[in-house]
Design a protein around this motif. Structure first.
Motif, PDB file in Angstrom:
ATOM      1  N   PHE A   1      -9.481 -11.673 -14.218  1.00 36.76           N
ATOM      2  CA  PHE A   1     -10.898 -11.710 -14.575  1.00 36.76           C
ATOM      3  C   PHE A   1     -11.551 -12.983 -14.039  1.00 36.76           C
ATOM      4  N   GLU A   2     -10.828 -14.096 -14.126  1.00 41.54           N
ATOM      5  CA  GLU A   2     -11.338 -15.353 -13.565  1.00 41.54           C
ATOM      6  C   GLU A   2     -11.525 -15.225 -12.054  1.00 41.54           C
ATOM      7  N   ARG A   3     -10.569 -14.587 -11.418  1.00 43.76           N
ATOM      8  CA  ARG A   3     -10.687 -14.380  -9.970  1.00 43.76           C
ATOM      9  C   ARG A   3     -11.920 -13.545  -9.640  1.00 43.76           C
ATOM     10  N   LEU A   4     -12.148 -12.478 -10.439  1.00 44.90           N
ATOM     11  CA  LEU A   4     -13.302 -11.614 -10.206  1.00 44.90           C
ATOM     12  C   LEU A   4     -14.600 -12.392 -10.312  1.00 44.90           C
ATOM     13  N   PHE A   5     -14.745 -13.198 -11.383  1.00 43.39           N
ATOM     14  CA  PHE A   5     -16.002 -13.917 -11.606  1.00 43.39           C
ATOM     15  C   PHE A   5     -16.203 -15.055 -10.612  1.00 43.39           C
ATOM     16  N   ASN A   6     -15.105 -15.543 -10.019  1.00 43.17           N
ATOM     17  CA  ASN A   6     -15.208 -16.611  -9.014  1.00 43.17           C
ATOM     18  C   ASN A   6     -15.229 -16.072  -7.587  1.00 43.17           C
ATOM     19  N   GLU A   7     -15.115 -14.768  -7.449  1.00 40.37           N
ATOM     20  CA  GLU A   7     -15.132 -14.143  -6.126  1.00 40.37           C
ATOM     21  C   GLU A   7     -16.507 -14.327  -5.484  1.00 40.37           C
ATOM     22  N   PRO A   8     -16.580 -14.794  -4.220  1.00 38.14           N
ATOM     23  CA  PRO A   8     -17.880 -14.973  -3.558  1.00 38.14           C
ATOM     24  C   PRO A   8     -18.715 -13.686  -3.508  1.00 38.14           C
ATOM     25  N   MET A   9     -18.016 -12.530  -3.460  1.00 35.51           N
ATOM     26  CA  MET A   9     -18.735 -11.253  -3.373  1.00 35.51           C
ATOM     27  C   MET A   9     -19.219 -10.740  -4.731  1.00 35.51           C
ATOM     28  N   PHE A  10     -18.803 -11.392  -5.830  1.00 35.28           N
ATOM     29  CA  PHE A  10     -19.078 -10.830  -7.154  1.00 35.28           C
ATOM     30  C   PHE A  10     -20.564 -10.621  -7.403  1.00 35.28           C
ATOM     31  N   PHE A  11     -21.369 -11.655  -7.178  1.00 31.11           N
ATOM     32  CA  PHE A  11     -22.795 -11.548  -7.491  1.00 31.11           C
ATOM     33  C   PHE A  11     -23.512 -10.606  -6.525  1.00 31.11           C
ATOM     34  N   THR A  12     -23.035 -10.518  -5.292  1.00 31.31           N
ATOM     35  CA  THR A  12     -23.603  -9.544  -4.351  1.00 31.31           C
ATOM     36  C   THR A  12     -23.327  -8.121  -4.831  1.00 31.31           C
ATOM     37  N   ILE A  13     -22.081  -7.873  -5.248  1.00 34.49           N
ATOM     38  CA  ILE A  13     -21.713  -6.545  -5.741  1.00 34.49           C
ATOM     39  C   ILE A  13     -22.478  -6.217  -7.019  1.00 34.49           C
ATOM     40  N   LEU A  14     -22.584  -7.193  -7.919  1.00 36.05           N
ATOM     41  CA  LEU A  14     -23.314  -6.982  -9.175  1.00 36.05           C
ATOM     42  C   LEU A  14     -24.784  -6.687  -8.897  1.00 36.05           C
ATOM     43  N   ARG A  15     -25.385  -7.440  -7.974  1.00 37.64           N
ATOM     44  CA  ARG A  15     -26.793  -7.196  -7.617  1.00 37.64           C
ATOM     45  C   ARG A  15     -26.986  -5.810  -7.037  1.00 37.64           C
ATOM     46  N   ASN A  16     -26.124  -5.437  -6.098  1.00 37.06           N
ATOM     47  CA  ASN A  16     -26.240  -4.114  -5.482  1.00 37.06           C
ATOM     48  C   ASN A  16     -26.102  -2.999  -6.516  1.00 37.06           C
ATOM     49  N   THR A  17     -25.120  -3.146  -7.408  1.00 38.71           N
ATOM     50  CA  THR A  17     -24.871  -2.118  -8.424  1.00 38.71           C
ATOM     51  C   THR A  17     -26.055  -1.997  -9.367  1.00 38.71           C
ATOM     52  N   LEU A  18     -26.576  -3.134  -9.829  1.00 42.77           N
ATOM     53  CA  LEU A  18     -27.695  -3.112 -10.777  1.00 42.77           C
ATOM     54  C   LEU A  18     -28.973  -2.581 -10.128  1.00 42.77           C
ATOM     55  N   LEU A  19     -29.212  -2.937  -8.871  1.00 43.08           N
ATOM     56  CA  LEU A  19     -30.411  -2.445  -8.184  1.00 43.08           C
ATOM     57  C   LEU A  19     -30.362  -0.928  -8.004  1.00 43.08           C
ATOM     58  N   LEU A  20     -29.208  -0.419  -7.605  1.00 45.76           N
ATOM     59  CA  LEU A  20     -29.077   1.030  -7.447  1.00 45.76           C
ATOM     60  C   LEU A  20     -29.212   1.743  -8.785  1.00 45.76           C
ATOM     61  N   PHE A  21     -28.674   1.137  -9.846  1.00 46.73           N
ATOM     62  CA  PHE A  21     -28.799   1.732 -11.172  1.00 46.73           C
ATOM     63  C   PHE A  21     -30.261   1.756 -11.628  1.00 46.73           C
ATOM     64  N   LEU A  22     -30.981   0.646 -11.423  1.00 45.33           N
ATOM     65  CA  LEU A  22     -32.393   0.596 -11.804  1.00 45.33           C
ATOM     66  C   LEU A  22     -33.214   1.616 -11.031  1.00 45.33           C
ATOM     67  N   MET A  23     -32.905   1.773  -9.746  1.00 46.73           N
ATOM     68  CA  MET A  23     -33.599   2.789  -8.958  1.00 46.73           C
ATOM     69  C   MET A  23     -33.273   4.190  -9.466  1.00 46.73           C
ATOM     70  N   ASN A  24     -32.030   4.385  -9.908  1.00 41.10           N
ATOM     71  CA  ASN A  24     -31.642   5.656 -10.519  1.00 41.10           C
ATOM     72  C   ASN A  24     -32.496   5.943 -11.739  1.00 41.10           C
ATOM     73  N   MET A  25     -32.656   4.926 -12.589  1.00 39.81           N
ATOM     74  CA  MET A  25     -33.407   5.102 -13.831  1.00 39.81           C
ATOM     75  C   MET A  25     -34.893   5.327 -13.565  1.00 39.81           C
ATOM     76  N   LEU A  26     -35.435   4.609 -12.594  1.00 37.04           N
ATOM     77  CA  LEU A  26     -36.876   4.687 -12.336  1.00 37.04           C
ATOM     78  C   LEU A  26     -37.270   5.949 -11.566  1.00 37.04           C
ATOM     79  N   PHE A  27     -36.464   6.332 -10.596  1.00 35.73           N
ATOM     80  CA  PHE A  27     -36.862   7.411  -9.695  1.00 35.73           C
ATOM     81  C   PHE A  27     -36.136   8.734  -9.932  1.00 35.73           C
ATOM     82  N   TYR A  28     -34.864   8.669 -10.377  1.00 37.10           N
ATOM     83  CA  TYR A  28     -34.146   9.928 -10.590  1.00 37.10           C
ATOM     84  C   TYR A  28     -34.272  10.451 -12.017  1.00 37.10           C
TER      85      TYR A  28
END
Length: 308
Positions: A67-94
């Protein structure tokens, strides 16, 4: 003792009486037990350096290392941002689309025409994501794709939809709507079918037009169903589906397309990092559980029934 015997007899009688219903429930019950509950024991490897040849019992326990590795992974916040943005678009448009489509279908008076339209919008759901994405590739391709050919005919330049960061999210949402919107209307149409026709008759006598009937009768009557489905949808905030995204993913759009599901596959399973990929999946599940419980509590405070 007599009371216990009576209770057993009553239970047996009810089981025999409703045996057809219990048999219908059995496949779904077994599915959740075998594929959802039993595998939960494997979550323990998220706290281990799991080695297949040692098994869960003999693998080394490492605590929250993965879990520490995941939260310290350089890609973590990019992946989290991408996932949350797609989810928000799902909620707003779909999410609103099945509701609006169900309202429109409910207003269709002719039974045969209504069934034809329903069948037409249900069909894409039975096509796999491979077919949906393949059709999109053919239509959006730079080489003789119909969309780009139309753009050229109208005097515009071709657009590389498939490799573009800007067009990935709109393309993803449109494919979701195309495939799932019709299927999503089923529950709403069932809820509308249960509305008392007398309410509409009374509204018509009071001079309410069709829009007013929808606004003051149909929507309030299906509000609880909308809330329940909304709560369940929010629980999937980090669970966007592996297959669809993976088929759209390429080296050019990875910056905006990489999500937790694809990251688990590429960084976890393909490299044999079973403990790490399990930790990522565990994190997703915990976030979903917290959100479901929180939104359900808010819904109850707002006067809705919630899901439990």
């Amino acid at each position: 003792m007599v009371t216990k015997t009576n209770n057993n007899s009553e239970l047996k009688r009810r089981l025999i009486k409703n045996r057809a219903l219990y048999l219908m429930i059995l496949p779904g019950f077994l599915f959740f037990i075998i594929f959802k509950y039993i595998p939960m024991g494997g979550l323990a490897i998220a706290l281990q350096d799991y080695q297949p040849y040692l098994g869960i019992r003999n693998s080394t326990w490492v605590g929250f290392k993965h879990f520490e590795r995941l939260f310290n992974e350089p890609m973590f916040f990019t992946i989290l941002r991408n996932t949350l943005l797609l989810f928000l678009m799902n909620m707003l448009f779909y999410f609103p689309v099945p509701v609006l489509l169900a309202l429109m279908l409910n207003e269709v008076g002719r039974g045969r025409f209504k069934r034809f339209i329903q069948t037409l919008v249900y069909i894409p759901h039975f096509m796999s994501w491979v077919i949906i994405v393949s059709i999109s590739f053919v239509m959006l391709s730079m080489d003789r794709g119909i969309i780009n050919e139309l753009l050229v005919m109208m005097g515009f330049e071709k657009i590389n939809f498939l490799m573009s960061n800007e067009w990935f999210r709109p393309m993803y949402i449109l494919q979701i709507i195309w495939r799932e919107a019709g299927w999503g209307t089923i529950i709403y149409l069932a809820a509308m079918a249960a509305i008392d026709p007398g309410l509409y008759e009374a509204a018509r006598m009071d001079g309410a037009n069709r829009f007013r009937q929808i606004w003051h009768i149909t929507l309030p009557c299906i509000r609880s169903v909308i809330v329940v489905l909304l709560i369940l949808k929010i629980g999937d905030v980090l669970e966007l589906g592996f297959e669809h995204i993976y088929l759209l993913l390429n080296s050019m759009n990875r910056e905006v397309a990489e999500i937790f599901d694809t990251y688990v596959y590429t960084a976890g399973l393909r490299q044999g990092q079973f403990s790490y990929s399990t930790a990522v999946g565990f994190f997703k599940s915990v976030v979903g559980l917290i959100l479901v419980m929180s939104v359900n509590k808010l819904a109850k405070k707002a006067g809705e029934e919630g899901i439990y």
